[in-house]
Every structure is written in C-alpha cells, then in structure tokens.
Design a protein around this motif. Structure first.
Motif, PDB file in Angstrom:
ATOM      1  N   LEU A  86       0.596  -1.114   0.093  1.00 54.71           N
ATOM      2  CA  LEU A  86       0.021   0.122   0.053  1.00 54.71           C
ATOM      3  C   LEU A  86       0.901   1.273   0.128  1.00 54.71           C
ATOM      4  O   LEU A  86       0.361   2.433  -0.778  1.00 54.71           O
ATOM      5  N   MET A 102       2.137   1.731  -3.374  1.00 55.13           N
ATOM      6  CA  MET A 102       1.130   2.371  -4.330  1.00 55.13           C
ATOM      7  C   MET A 102       0.912   3.555  -4.096  1.00 55.13           C
ATOM      8  O   MET A 102       0.814   4.559  -4.862  1.00 55.13           O
ATOM      9  N   THR A 135      -3.308 -13.306  11.839  1.00 57.44           N
ATOM     10  CA  THR A 135      -3.297 -11.950  11.523  1.00 57.44           C
ATOM     11  C   THR A 135      -4.509 -12.130  10.230  1.00 57.44           C
ATOM     12  O   THR A 135      -5.148 -11.089  10.191  1.00 57.44           O
ATOM     13  N   SER A 152      -7.507  -9.588  10.901  1.00 53.91           N
ATOM     14  CA  SER A 152      -7.461  -8.116  10.027  1.00 53.91           C
ATOM     15  C   SER A 152      -8.822  -8.433   9.228  1.00 53.91           C
ATOM     16  O   SER A 152      -9.320  -7.342   9.017  1.00 53.91           O
ATOM     17  N   ALA A 188     -11.968  -5.604   9.262  1.00 51.30           N
ATOM     18  CA  ALA A 188     -11.887  -4.842   7.880  1.00 51.30           C
ATOM     19  C   ALA A 188     -13.486  -4.934   7.746  1.00 51.30           C
ATOM     20  O   ALA A 188     -14.025  -4.211   7.311  1.00 51.30           O
ATOM     21  N   ILE A 227     -12.334   1.149   7.371  1.00 47.37           N
ATOM     22  CA  ILE A 227     -11.969   2.409   7.439  1.00 47.37           C
ATOM     23  C   ILE A 227     -12.037   3.217   6.108  1.00 47.37           C
ATOM     24  O   ILE A 227     -11.805   2.968   5.167  1.00 47.37           O
ATOM     25  N   THR A 279      -0.979   4.204  10.797  1.00 43.05           N
ATOM     26  CA  THR A 279      -0.986   2.738  10.765  1.00 43.05           C
ATOM     27  C   THR A 279       0.302   2.183  10.200  1.00 43.05           C
ATOM     28  O   THR A 279       0.775   1.198  10.065  1.00 43.05           O
ATOM     29  N   ALA A 295       3.677   1.172  10.878  1.00 40.51           N
ATOM     30  CA  ALA A 295       4.020   0.368  12.020  1.00 40.51           C
ATOM     31  C   ALA A 295       5.409   0.713  12.380  1.00 40.51           C
ATOM     32  O   ALA A 295       5.806   1.308  13.348  1.00 40.51           O
ATOM     33  N   ILE A 326      -5.963   1.992  -4.858  1.00 44.49           N
ATOM     34  CA  ILE A 326      -7.017   1.005  -4.617  1.00 44.49           C
ATOM     35  C   ILE A 326      -8.133   1.588  -4.117  1.00 44.49           C
ATOM     36  O   ILE A 326      -8.096   2.509  -3.141  1.00 44.49           O
ATOM     37  N   LEU A 376     -12.495  -0.951  -0.388  1.00 44.62           N
ATOM     38  CA  LEU A 376     -12.669  -0.390   1.033  1.00 44.62           C
ATOM     39  C   LEU A 376     -12.125  -1.780   1.830  1.00 44.62           C
ATOM     40  O   LEU A 376     -11.500  -1.314   2.815  1.00 44.62           O
ATOM     41  N   PHE A 377     -12.427  -2.777   1.732  1.00 43.02           N
ATOM     42  CA  PHE A 377     -12.128  -4.050   2.451  1.00 43.02           C
ATOM     43  C   PHE A 377     -10.773  -4.224   2.488  1.00 43.02           C
ATOM     44  O   PHE A 377     -10.063  -4.553   3.405  1.00 43.02           O
ATOM     45  N   ARG A 387      -8.282  -2.084   1.807  1.00 41.28           N
ATOM     46  CA  ARG A 387      -7.509  -1.027   2.271  1.00 41.28           C
ATOM     47  C   ARG A 387      -7.707  -1.195   3.757  1.00 41.28           C
ATOM     48  O   ARG A 387      -6.792  -1.166   4.621  1.00 41.28           O
ATOM     49  N   SER A 388      -8.732  -1.457   4.258  1.00 46.27           N
ATOM     50  CA  SER A 388      -9.020  -1.511   5.662  1.00 46.27           C
ATOM     51  C   SER A 388      -8.229  -2.907   6.217  1.00 46.27           C
ATOM     52  O   SER A 388      -7.447  -2.632   7.228  1.00 46.27           O
ATOM     53  N   PHE A 389      -8.371  -3.977   5.449  1.00 49.39           N
ATOM     54  CA  PHE A 389      -7.732  -5.107   5.825  1.00 49.39           C
ATOM     55  C   PHE A 389      -6.074  -4.959   6.085  1.00 49.39           C
ATOM     56  O   PHE A 389      -5.306  -5.139   7.196  1.00 49.39           O
ATOM     57  N   LEU A 390      -5.505  -4.149   5.181  1.00 45.52           N
ATOM     58  CA  LEU A 390      -4.227  -3.798   5.383  1.00 45.52           C
ATOM     59  C   LEU A 390      -3.793  -2.856   6.201  1.00 45.52           C
ATOM     60  O   LEU A 390      -2.623  -2.683   7.000  1.00 45.52           O
ATOM     61  N   ALA A 391      -4.654  -1.968   6.499  1.00 42.10           N
ATOM     62  CA  ALA A 391      -4.356  -1.129   7.781  1.00 42.10           C
ATOM     63  C   ALA A 391      -4.494  -1.772   9.034  1.00 42.10           C
ATOM     64  O   ALA A 391      -3.653  -1.373  10.158  1.00 42.10           O
ATOM     65  N   TYR A 392      -5.131  -2.974   9.281  1.00 43.84           N
ATOM     66  CA  TYR A 392      -5.156  -3.508  10.512  1.00 43.84           C
ATOM     67  C   TYR A 392      -4.143  -4.669  10.535  1.00 43.84           C
ATOM     68  O   TYR A 392      -3.836  -5.053  11.685  1.00 43.84           O
ATOM     69  N   VAL A 393      -3.305  -4.953   9.432  1.00 45.71           N
ATOM     70  CA  VAL A 393      -2.498  -6.145   9.364  1.00 45.71           C
ATOM     71  C   VAL A 393      -1.414  -5.736  10.483  1.00 45.71           C
ATOM     72  O   VAL A 393      -1.282  -6.675  11.243  1.00 45.71           O
ATOM     73  N   PRO A 394      -0.841  -4.664  10.496  1.00 48.22           N
ATOM     74  CA  PRO A 394       0.251  -4.366  11.432  1.00 48.22           C
ATOM     75  C   PRO A 394      -0.020  -4.685  12.908  1.00 48.22           C
ATOM     76  O   PRO A 394       0.588  -5.344  13.717  1.00 48.22           O
TER      77      PRO A 394
END
Lengths: 250, 105
Positions: free
Chosen positions: A90, A93, A223, A227, A231, A236, A247, A249, B34, B37-38, B40-47
C-alpha cells in the motif's frame, strides 16, 4: 540548462540526506537489538548483517529470523514475510502517485527497495514531488544505520553478561508494544484487533492439537483472520494522511 | 546451533526477495489507487494484528524467567500507554527486567 539541472539534483540529494539522518540514527539503536538477538539465538553475525542489508525491515526480518532459528520451511518463511510486509504494498502504491513523472523504470525499481514505514512517512509528508535524487538521499543513511547497528549489536553480544542479554531479550517486544498501544488507545477497532490477536495467539499456543502449529503459520492464520474480521466489522473510510501515518507501524 | 550456510543464505534470499517484490511491484506497475474499502481496511489492520500475535504470549518467555518477563511487560505496557517512544519503551522494559533479575526474580 545542464548546470541548473545538476544543481537541483545535488540540492535534492542533500535534502534527502538531511531528512534521512534522524531515521538512520533511530535505526542504529533498534537494529542493535536485532543484531544482538540474532547472534544470541545461535545464528552467525554475517547472517544478521546480510539480512539487515538486504531486507531493511524490522518485524518482517525478525519473524523470518525466528523461523530460521526454529527450523521453519522456506514456504513458511516466504508466507510469513509476505503477510507481515504486505502493508508496504500500500505504501509503495501511495508513493507511486507522488514520484516525479520523469522517474525512470530503473529508478523506480531502485527507490522501491527503501520503502520502510519511516521513509514512507517522511516521503509522503514532503510537499514537493519525489525525485530519484531526493529518495536516494533519504534512503541512504537509514540503510547505513540499520546495517551498522546490526553489526555492532551482534558483535557486542559475546561481551555481554547473561543477566544483561536476558534483559535485552524483551527489547523488540517492548518496541512492538510501543507501536500498538498508543494507536489502540486512540482507536477502538485497533484495540479490538490487538486484543483479539493476543487472545487467539495465547489460545493457539495452549490448545492441544493446534499448539503443534509452527509459530509462523500461527501468526499468519491469526493475522489474516483478525484483520479480515476488523476490516469487515470496522471498515476504514477515507484514510486521511494522519491515519496513514498512524498505521505506519515500524 | 548447527546452521547450514547454504540454507541460511537461501533463507535470507527468500526474505529479501519477497520483501523487495512487495515494495517494487506497486511502484512499477500500479498508477491508480486501490478503491476497494475491504482491502484498504484489511491492510491497515495487519500491522496491529501481526505485532500483537507475535508479542503475546512469546514476550513472557523472552527473558530468563517468566516473573522478570511479566514485570518488564507491565513496564512496557504502562510506558506505551503514556505514548513514550519506541526506544524509551524498549530500553526501559529491558532495564526493569535487568533490575528484576538482580533482585532474584
């Protein structure tokens, strides 16, 4: 005019180096702990240094190194690295929208090596478009700091008394806590995400059968599941610049 | 520990290769953002998910004894709650563990 062209390249490079200096200094101390932990876990110093130089990540290479120590398979190492570092996708990107139009394919390929959370944060906060010279300058000192710190940490290990090396065993976990807790305090969805992951992780370690699972797959499964749940439950919306920073990290 | 050099080298190459591809592909291939929404949100929560799962319960076994580790963990949680920097939290947790060991915990 070629003269002004060269001047602006030099100016961008200088600015990049200046912005990268504090990141490099920060990395020096964090990678010190990585070098130490890697050597203490029985791997050779060259492994730690080479990993830092070629990976330039913290959580990703830390988890990968732990898998090497635990005798994990290459598939486990690849998937764990992929999952932990997926967020860089991301960031790259987002940066692709901000790099200078004249940046060549080769320059894009070179610059992408240095997309860490901190470098991404500084680069996206820059008002001007990102030239190859600026990005090169920005990335240089963090790479030096990260690699040198690893070397120093690994080399210092043999001089360390047992109590001190035991104490430093907690350092990187402390860092992870410092990353998660402040954001979890501000955001309920992040708090729920973190608590759920901790709960499942403790559960997986203690349930008969599931506890046979290697730590690599345990982390991947938790994970992805947590996640995806977060999501789905707490999408978000428009991610603002501030949210992106929070975010970011490591 | 017995470590096979070629296996270790290959492991470093796997980590480095995967990490590089993740960073390189979007910068070279994608020009549009991208909108899903899913994802984007998924990747934001990953860390958060990944770091939390990695930290617990492993942190409790990261020092010589569970008691000293628990004390260090508590110190890290408290300092992080008050937004101390990564370095401060990491070093303080280590210092607390060190002190706990000196006390024989």
């Amino acid at each position: 005019m070629p003269g002004t062209m060269r001047d602006s390249v030099r100016g961008d490079l200088k600015e990049g180096l200046k912005d990268g200096l504090p990141i490099g200094l920060g990395y020096l101390s964090v990678s010190f702990a990585y070098g130490m932990m890697t050597v203490m876990s029985g791997l050779p110093l060259w492994f730690a240094v080479l990993t830092s130089l070629t990976n330039l990540t913290s959580a990703g290479q830390f988890a990968g190194t732990r898998l090497v120590v635990a005798g994990g398979t290459f598939a486990e190492i690849a998937v764990t690295t992929l999952v932990i570092n997926a967020r860089y996708f991301l960031m790259s990107m987002s940066l692709s929208q901000k790099v200078a139009r004249e940046m060549t394919l080769r320059q894009r390929m070179a610059v992408s090596f240095g997309v860490t959370d901190e470098i991404f944060g500084v680069a996206s906060a820059r008002a001007a478009e990102l030239t190859a010279a600026y990005m090169g300058g920005l990335i240089a000192l963090p790479v030096v700091g990260w690699t040198l710190g690893t070397f120093l940490g690994g080399a210092a290990t043999s001089l360390m008394p047992q109590k001190l090396s035991n104490a430093l065993g907690i350092a990187l976990y402390g860092m992870f806590i410092a990353i998660v807790v402040p954001d979890a305090r501000k955001s309920r969805p992040i708090l729920i995400t973190a608590l759920l992951a901790v709960f499942l992780s403790v559960l997986f370690r203690n349930l008969p059968g599931i506890s046979m699972l290697s730590s690599g797959w345990r982390i991947i499964i938790i994970t992805v599941a947590v996640s995806a749940f977060a999501a789905w439950k707490f999408p978000i919306g428009e991610v603002s610049r501030d949210d992106e920073d929070s975010t970011a990290a490591i | 520990m017995d470590i096979n050099v070629s296996k270790a080298l290959l492991a470093v190459a796997v980590m480095a290769g995967v990490t590089y591809l993740i960073r390189m592909i979007p910068l070279v291939v994608f020009r549009k953002r991208i909108d899903n929404l899913f994802i984007r949100s998924f990747l934001a929560y990953v860390p958060y998910a990944v770091l939390s799962a990695m930290t617990f319960p492993d942190i409790l076994y990261s020092t010589g004894s569970t008691v000293s580790a628990a004390v260090g963990t508590a110190a890290a949680l408290i300092l992080a709650f008050y937004n101390k920097s990564l370095l401060t939290v990491a070093i303080s947790a280590s210092a607390v563990v060190f002190a706990a060991q000196l006390l024989g915990l």
